[in-house]
Write an enzyme that holds these catalytic residues in place. Structure first.
Site, PDB file in Angstrom:
ATOM      1  N   SER A 106      84.357  45.830 -21.640  1.00  0.00           N
ATOM      2  CA  SER A 106      82.967  45.571 -21.586  1.00  0.00           C
ATOM      3  C   SER A 106      82.012  46.772 -21.618  1.00  0.00           C
ATOM      4  CB  SER A 106      82.765  44.913 -20.080  1.00  0.00           C
ATOM      5  OG  SER A 106      81.273  44.761 -19.845  1.00  0.00           O
ATOM      6  N   LYS A 137      87.095  46.981 -15.190  1.00  0.00           N
ATOM      7  CA  LYS A 137      87.149  47.408 -16.527  1.00  0.00           C
ATOM      8  C   LYS A 137      87.553  48.643 -16.578  1.00  0.00           C
ATOM      9  CE  LYS A 137      86.925  43.185 -17.936  1.00  0.00           C
ATOM     10  NZ  LYS A 137      87.980  42.582 -18.185  1.00  0.00           N
ATOM     11  N   TYR A 184      83.826  44.416 -10.096  1.00  0.00           N
ATOM     12  CA  TYR A 184      84.048  43.875 -11.494  1.00  0.00           C
ATOM     13  C   TYR A 184      84.202  45.218 -12.439  1.00  0.00           C
ATOM     14  CZ  TYR A 184      83.638  41.814 -16.113  1.00  0.00           C
ATOM     15  OH  TYR A 184      83.987  41.362 -17.395  1.00  0.00           O
TER      16      TYR A 184
END
Ligand code: NAD
Ligand code: WQD
Length: 344
Positions: free
Chosen positions: A127, A156, A152
């Site tokens: 992302s 990644k 979150y």
């Protein structure tokens, strides 16, 4: 014989669109999904679009034995596209361990199983969140990784490192990390799209739910940013264009075209669009007037970010093609279809 690709999270938003494009490109797809954030009827809808119902296994990627049984059942899987993850930024702040466990252990299980079953490569859903607020725009893949704003986002970054470390240690697999910008829109058939759980946190589902009357009003989080109209700027990428990037990436791995065993690509349009511009474009393309109101900034928001997608353009031969207007229209048609189906 068709090459077999395992798609984890393949009934989810981006995964389902990718399965369609993989099948259209001649790959055989096996979907693994635990349905924690998607519906089983997505498999039928994929079948309706492509004429081929993909194999579907309801398995949790945290379940090593269950996952291994899939590798054993479908011999000769060549590549994996790993979408399965929890993705709600706000929830990850409330439930960090759930996010760390789901997003990290799932990947570890897959990386352990790949060499055991001779799987050549993995495409990982990363992302633009890894860049935080970039110092230079548009942002290239060389930009420094900034401290994550949420558990979150941290998953990644950690997952990218886990893949690099695994390959560095001598694992025979290859990897392509795709850093998506802001995926929006739906399949033009309106048979696939985004299914937000509860009150949407992301802009487009909130916007279309407001336009259809489920929500009273869209709040625009801030008009005092250092941008031309004061609202935040993002790079909104059409989900079908995004799906197609996975097809060229898996092809690159299987054709052994990679320059390095781990490659990273920005997947965006290269165009920054502000929240207010996007609202205007939605009203123009759909003819629907949107009820919105400017409110204060949302904590943790990045002011502006958009991609430099040149590496993906040149090396993958991939380019975002859909117009913003068509993309917004597809999101609106999807919202209308959800109402017809009595879902939302
Ligand atoms: P999604 O929630 O629609 O799809 C994820 C799918 O994975 C769901 O179907 C869910 O049921 C499944 N899943 C979750 N945990 C699982 C597990 N342990 N085992 C098996 N299945 C599991 O999300 P999406 O928007 O399609 O995102 C796909 C990937 O892309 C995610 O990794 C996400 O972090 C990443 N990503 C998304 C965006 C975005 O804005 N949507 C942006 C950048 C990156
Ligand atoms: C976009 C813009 C909001 C809702 C998040 C994750 C990121 C990535 C994509 C996965 C922002 C504004 C939003 C609303 C608004 N996901 N907005 N009113 O924040 O760019 O990114 O999803 O990796 O990691 O953080 O996307 O859709 O939430 O917001 O004004 O009701 O819309 O302030 O400027 P974001 P978003």
């Amino acid at each position: 014989m068709k090459e077999r690709i395992l798609v984890t999270g393949g009934t989810g938003y981006i995964g389902s669109h990718t399965v369609v494009e993989l099948q259209n490109a001649g790959y055989e797809v096996i979907i693994v999904d635990n349905l924690s954030n998607s519906r089983a009827d997505v498999v039928d809808n994929i079948g309706q679009i492509t004429g081929i119902r993909p194999a579907f296994e309801q398995v949790d990627c945290l379940d090593y034995a269950g996952l291994e049984a899939v590798f054993a059942k479908y011999e000769g899987i060549k590549g994996i596209i790993h979408f399965a993850a929890s993705k709600a930024v706000g929830e990850s702040v409330q439930k960090p361990l759930l996010y760390y466990r789901n997003n990290i252990v799932s990947l570890i299980n897959i990386l352990e199983l790949m060499p055991k079953y001779g799987v050549e490569g993995i495409i990982f859903s990363s992302s633009c969140t890894v860049y935080g607020q970039p110092d230079q725009l548009p942002v290239t893949e060389e930009a420094p990784i900034k401290k994550a704003e949420s558990p979150y986002g941290n998953t990644k970054q950690i997952n990218e490192e886990i893949i690099r470390d695994t390959i560095h240690s001598g694992s025979p697999i290859s990897a392509i990390l795709l850093r998506y910008f802001n995926p929006i829109g739906a399949h033009p058939s309106a048979l696939l799209g985004e299914l937000p759980n509860g009150v949407p946190q992301n802009l487009i589902p909130y916007l279309t739910q407001t336009a259809i009357g489920i929500r009273e009003k869209l709040s625009v989080f801030g008009d005092d940013y250092n941008t031309p109209d004061g609202s935040c700027i993002r790079d909104f990428i059409n989900v079908v264009d995004l799906a197609k990037a996975h097809v060229v990436a898996i092809h690159r791995i299987l054709e052994k075209k990679q320059a390095e065993q781990v490659e990273v690509f920005n997947i965006g349009t290269g165009r920054g669009v502000s929240v207010l511009e996007l609202i205007n474009a939605f009203e123009k393309s759909t003819g629907v007037k949107l009820n919105y109101q400017i409110v204060g900034r949302r904590a943790g928001d990045i002011e502006q970010v958009w991609a430099n997608p040149e590496r993906a353009n040149k090396v993958l031969g991939w380019k975002a093609e859909a117009s913003l207007e068509d993309t917004l229209l597809s999101a609106w048609k999807w919202q209308l279809r959800l109402r017809e189906r009595g879902i939302q």
